[in-house]
Design an enzyme around this catalytic site. Structure first.
Site, PDB file in Angstrom:
ATOM      1  N   LYS A 126      -1.602  19.252 -15.249  1.00 34.93           N
ATOM      2  CA  LYS A 126      -1.835  19.458 -16.682  1.00 34.93           C
ATOM      3  C   LYS A 126      -2.505  20.817 -16.826  1.00 34.93           C
ATOM      4  CE  LYS A 126      -1.141  17.314 -20.578  1.00 34.93           C
ATOM      5  NZ  LYS A 126      -0.068  16.380 -20.978  1.00 34.93           N
ATOM      6  N   ASN A 174       4.627  15.826 -32.920  1.00 35.10           N
ATOM      7  CA  ASN A 174       5.892  15.556 -32.235  1.00 35.10           C
ATOM      8  C   ASN A 174       6.078  14.087 -31.864  1.00 35.10           C
ATOM      9  OD1 ASN A 174       7.112  15.541 -29.104  1.00 35.10           O
ATOM     10  ND2 ASN A 174       8.351  16.538 -30.657  1.00 35.10           N
ATOM     11  N   LYS A 211       1.899   8.330 -14.357  1.00 36.21           N
ATOM     12  CA  LYS A 211       2.962   8.280 -15.369  1.00 36.21           C
ATOM     13  C   LYS A 211       4.266   8.821 -14.775  1.00 36.21           C
ATOM     14  CE  LYS A 211       1.779   9.921 -19.327  1.00 36.21           C
ATOM     15  NZ  LYS A 211       1.514  10.737 -20.508  1.00 36.21           N
ATOM     16  N   LYS A 248       4.086  18.593 -12.376  1.00 31.44           N
ATOM     17  CA  LYS A 248       4.743  18.531 -13.686  1.00 31.44           C
ATOM     18  C   LYS A 248       3.772  17.946 -14.694  1.00 31.44           C
ATOM     19  CE  LYS A 248       8.448  18.658 -16.317  1.00 31.44           C
ATOM     20  NZ  LYS A 248       7.804  19.684 -17.147  1.00 31.44           N
ATOM     21  N   GLY A 277       5.322  21.250 -22.928  1.00 39.14           N
ATOM     22  CA  GLY A 277       4.426  21.290 -24.082  1.00 39.14           C
ATOM     23  C   GLY A 277       3.493  20.091 -24.107  1.00 39.14           C
ATOM     24  N   ASP A 278       2.515  20.152 -24.968  1.00 37.85           N
ATOM     25  CA  ASP A 278       1.625  19.032 -25.294  1.00 37.85           C
ATOM     26  C   ASP A 278       1.052  19.406 -26.657  1.00 37.85           C
ATOM     27  OD1 ASP A 278       0.209  16.501 -24.116  1.00 37.85           O
ATOM     28  OD2 ASP A 278      -1.446  17.678 -24.880  1.00 37.85           O
ATOM     29  N   THR A 297       9.531  11.415 -26.479  1.00 37.17           N
ATOM     30  CA  THR A 297       8.300  10.632 -26.297  1.00 37.17           C
ATOM     31  C   THR A 297       8.234   9.522 -27.343  1.00 37.17           C
ATOM     32  OG1 THR A 297       7.255  12.644 -25.497  1.00 37.17           O
ATOM     33  CG2 THR A 297       5.806  10.794 -25.960  1.00 37.17           C
ATOM     34  N   SER A 315      11.823  15.525 -19.746  1.00 41.57           N
ATOM     35  CA  SER A 315      11.588  16.835 -19.130  1.00 41.57           C
ATOM     36  C   SER A 315      12.216  16.864 -17.738  1.00 41.57           C
ATOM     37  CB  SER A 315      10.095  17.120 -19.003  1.00 41.57           C
ATOM     38  OG  SER A 315       9.582  17.604 -20.216  1.00 41.57           O
TER      39      SER A 315
HETATM   40  P1  NDP Z   1       1.133  17.611 -31.749  1.00 42.20           P
HETATM   41  O1  NDP Z   1       0.246  18.781 -31.630  1.00 42.20           O
HETATM   42  O2  NDP Z   1       2.559  17.793 -32.079  1.00 42.20           O
HETATM   43  O3  NDP Z   1       0.535  16.572 -32.821  1.00 42.20           O
HETATM   44  C1  NDP Z   1      -0.718  16.020 -32.709  1.00 42.20           C
HETATM   45  C2  NDP Z   1      -0.967  15.248 -33.986  1.00 42.20           C
HETATM   46  O4  NDP Z   1      -2.166  14.496 -33.875  1.00 42.20           O
HETATM   47  C3  NDP Z   1      -1.135  16.161 -35.203  1.00 42.20           C
HETATM   48  O5  NDP Z   1      -0.556  15.540 -36.324  1.00 42.20           O
HETATM   49  C4  NDP Z   1      -2.643  16.241 -35.342  1.00 42.20           C
HETATM   50  O6  NDP Z   1      -3.096  16.555 -36.651  1.00 42.20           O
HETATM   51  C5  NDP Z   1      -3.005  14.821 -34.981  1.00 42.20           C
HETATM   52  N1  NDP Z   1      -4.387  14.646 -34.596  1.00 42.20           N
HETATM   53  C6  NDP Z   1      -5.174  15.456 -33.866  1.00 42.20           C
HETATM   54  N2  NDP Z   1      -6.401  14.936 -33.755  1.00 42.20           N
HETATM   55  C7  NDP Z   1      -6.370  13.757 -34.446  1.00 42.20           C
HETATM   56  C8  NDP Z   1      -7.318  12.754 -34.711  1.00 42.20           C
HETATM   57  N3  NDP Z   1      -8.562  12.855 -34.241  1.00 42.20           N
HETATM   58  N4  NDP Z   1      -6.940  11.682 -35.452  1.00 42.20           N
HETATM   59  C9  NDP Z   1      -5.676  11.569 -35.924  1.00 42.20           C
HETATM   60  N5  NDP Z   1      -4.735  12.499 -35.701  1.00 42.20           N
HETATM   61  C10 NDP Z   1      -5.078  13.569 -34.973  1.00 42.20           C
HETATM   62  O7  NDP Z   1       0.967  16.817 -30.372  1.00 42.20           O
HETATM   63  P2  NDP Z   1       1.936  15.752 -29.701  1.00 42.20           P
HETATM   64  O8  NDP Z   1       2.528  14.890 -30.749  1.00 42.20           O
HETATM   65  O9  NDP Z   1       2.808  16.466 -28.768  1.00 42.20           O
HETATM   66  O10 NDP Z   1       0.899  14.929 -28.812  1.00 42.20           O
HETATM   67  C11 NDP Z   1       0.141  13.849 -29.344  1.00 42.20           C
HETATM   68  C12 NDP Z   1      -0.412  13.032 -28.208  1.00 42.20           C
HETATM   69  O11 NDP Z   1       0.665  12.549 -27.395  1.00 42.20           O
HETATM   70  C13 NDP Z   1      -1.342  13.763 -27.242  1.00 42.20           C
HETATM   71  O12 NDP Z   1      -2.289  12.839 -26.745  1.00 42.20           O
HETATM   72  C14 NDP Z   1      -0.405  14.156 -26.099  1.00 42.20           C
HETATM   73  O13 NDP Z   1      -1.095  14.365 -24.891  1.00 42.20           O
HETATM   74  C15 NDP Z   1       0.469  12.911 -26.032  1.00 42.20           C
HETATM   75  N6  NDP Z   1       1.753  13.096 -25.393  1.00 42.20           N
HETATM   76  C16 NDP Z   1       2.642  14.036 -25.847  1.00 42.20           C
HETATM   77  C17 NDP Z   1       3.877  14.155 -25.247  1.00 42.20           C
HETATM   78  C18 NDP Z   1       4.913  15.084 -25.780  1.00 42.20           C
HETATM   79  O14 NDP Z   1       6.062  15.028 -25.282  1.00 42.20           O
HETATM   80  N7  NDP Z   1       4.618  15.915 -26.766  1.00 42.20           N
HETATM   81  C19 NDP Z   1       4.247  13.352 -24.071  1.00 42.20           C
HETATM   82  C20 NDP Z   1       3.281  12.329 -23.738  1.00 42.20           C
HETATM   83  C21 NDP Z   1       2.071  12.242 -24.362  1.00 42.20           C
HETATM   84  P3  NDP Z   1      -2.940  18.034 -37.281  1.00 42.20           P
HETATM   85  O15 NDP Z   1      -1.501  18.113 -37.704  1.00 42.20           O
HETATM   86  O16 NDP Z   1      -3.903  18.031 -38.421  1.00 42.20           O
HETATM   87  O17 NDP Z   1      -3.291  18.983 -36.196  1.00 42.20           O
END
Ligand code: NDP
Length: 445
Positions: free
Chosen positions: A125, A240, A113, A89, A164-165, A209, A376
């Site tokens: 992943k 997200n 995790k 997962k 998703g991620d 999250t 999830s």
């Molecule tokens: P999204 O694609 O929804 O959002 C990512 C965000 O981060 C966007 O706003 C993006 O900017 C921004 N971003 C990308 N690179 C940078 C940077 N270098 N500095 C600052 N901001 C940046 O992804 P998620 O919110 O789903 O995921 C974010 C993180 O959380 C990842 O590390 C993911 O692995 C982790 N995560 C996510 C989970 C989930 O349920 N979605 C669960 C657990 C962990 P822009 O809009 O310009 O692209």
């Protein structure tokens, strides 16, 4: 040289081209030797060697045709890391930076995790170097269909359940799921999570999250008798995780004063989260639009961690390695008392050292952002039951899981005499011990 050091040296030689994975490995092995001091027999069983090597790595080509009839080829991956606790997962990431290094780091972290959630899930992943940004819906659909044409061979509700991620939200999951059903001629709901509510998704998954991050933060603050009301919070990212972390922080009486995206950041004492949602969720736009849209606030290019702004709590929710040692020092200078990771590994090892040296409360992603995968897991349960729980019911379960993760960390702190502000070692030990117990029970394979 102890067992953890020996293994780290060996992996450094074998996987010298994987700096991000080696960074994640160092964070884990640098804090778990005490398990092996207590159980020297684990070394003979090759526990670490078996934990570190993924069960299976799948790589495939993903050809697709753009709106102008031009053919493109991207790389698709799935790293099935460890499944002693349940089906593999973990999310799928679509971003140009995706490669084997990133996915080994993310898959390795996911194993521990998922163990912390106490739900029956192994770790995996996957993803692609495809960039959904700037692509039309039809281009994204064709890419997702081609990706699933290959991935479908390796997944299933009892085998491997992707989610998703970064770059993979409801739209992408919908296209992937539709193609899976068509290829398999079935209606297996539990093969992907993060689905739309109308076709097997779980209420509160979108929020999970970010909400879970704040539930964990609240537990951390409460354990130190620190009031959360009125605390100034800096959230990086505006995807997200970031949006729903900001939402729950505000609901809990904290004041969110800044957010960011990959190009720049906004600072606003009256931050309008609905405007951020409009830009990011509806328009798929840039935060540059924020001051014009809501008539206040400031936008600047660059990292929000390179500015001096007073904040009590930092919630890095963008991507890995957003905060290095220098940026951590700046946060501390600006008054930060707690850092909780919404993203996976947004702090590098120097940043973490700065926090620990300065007595900052620090929650690593594998504990603090586990609410997403936990929900999830709850989506999988609802799919198996063929029932849907209410938002409140899922949210309550999510809350309970985050409280339980916090308790597991505290238990490890007590058992191993760890610093009560340092959740790094505690989360690694609690997660790893669960996986080791199951590995031993199931024999060597
Ligand atoms: P999204 O694609 O929804 O959002 C990512 C965000 O981060 C966007 O706003 C993006 O900017 C921004 N971003 C990308 N690179 C940078 C940077 N270098 N500095 C600052 N901001 C940046 O992804 P998620 O919110 O789903 O995921 C974010 C993180 O959380 C990842 O590390 C993911 O692995 C982790 N995560 C996510 C989970 C989930 O349920 N979605 C669960 C657990 C962990 P822009 O809009 O310009 O692209």
């Amino acid at each position: 040289m102890n067992y953890c050091e020996r293994i780290e040296e060996e992996v450094k030689k074998k996987d010298s081209d994987m700096p991000v994975f080696l960074q994640a490995l160092h964070e884990v092995l640098g804090s778990t030797q005490m398990i092996f001091d207590k159980h020297p027999e684990y070394e003979k069983m090759g526990i670490l060697e078996r934990l570190i090597e993924p069960d299976r790595i799948i790589q495939f080509k993903v050809p697709w045709v753009d709106d102008h009839g031009v053919t493109h080829v991207n790389r698709g991956f799935r790293v099935q890391y460890n499944h002693v606790l349940g089906p593999y997962k973990g999310g799928l990431r679509f971003h140009p930076s995706v490669n084997m290094d990133t996915l080994r780091f993310l898959g390795f972290e996911q194993v521990f995790k998922n163990a912390l959630t106490t739900l029956p899930m192994g770790g995996a992943k996957g993803g692609s170097d495809f960039d959904p940004k700037g692509k039309s819906d039809m281009e994204v659909m064709r890419f997702c269909q081609s990706f699933m044409l290959e991935l479908n061979r390796y997944i299933g509700p009892d085998e491997d359940v992707p989610a998703g991620d970064m770059g993979v939200g409801g739209r992408e999951i919908g296209y992937l799921y539709g193609m899976y059903l068509r290829i398999r001629n079935c209606a297996e709901r539990g093969v992907l999570t993060g689905k739309g509510i109308g076709y097997g998704g779980s209420l509160a998954r979108k929020e999970a999250t970010g909400y879970g991050l704040i539930y964990f933060l609240n537990e951390m603050l409460e354990a130190q008798h620190i009031a959360r009301e009125g605390k100034r919070v800096l959230v990086s990212g505006s995807g997200n995780v970031a949006i729903y972390a900001a939402e729950k922080a505000m609901q809990c009486g904290m004041k969110v004063i800044g957010m960011s995206d990959s190009k720049g950041y906004i600072l606003d004492e009256e931050l309008d989260l609905e405007a951020v949602k409009e830009i990011k969720e509806n328009r798929r736009g840039s935060l540059k639009e924020y001051p014009t849209l809501c008539g206040h606030g400031l936008y600047k290019e660059g990292s929000v961690y390179d500015v001096d702004v007073k904040c009590d709590i930092a919630l890095p929710c963008g991507t890995q390695n957003e905060i290095n040692g220098e940026r951590a020092k700046r946060l501390i200078k600006n008054g930060v008392i707690a850092v909780a990771e919404g993203a996976n590994m947004p702090d590098d090892n120097e940043a973490i050292e700065e926090y620990l040296k300065n007595g900052i409360l620090f929650a690593p992603g594998k504990a603090a952002n586990a609410g997403g995968v936990a929900t999830s897991g709850l989506e999988m349960s609802q799919n198996s039951l063929r029932l849907s729980w209410s938002f409140e019911e899922v949210d309550q379960r999510l809350h309970d899981i985050m409280v339980s993760i916090h308790k597991q960390c505290q238990k490890a702190m007590d058992e191993y005499g760890l610093d009560r502000k340092n959740y790094v070692a505690a989360a690694n030990i609690a997660g790893m011990q669960k996986v080791i117990d199951a590995m031993i029970a199931q024999g060597i394979f």
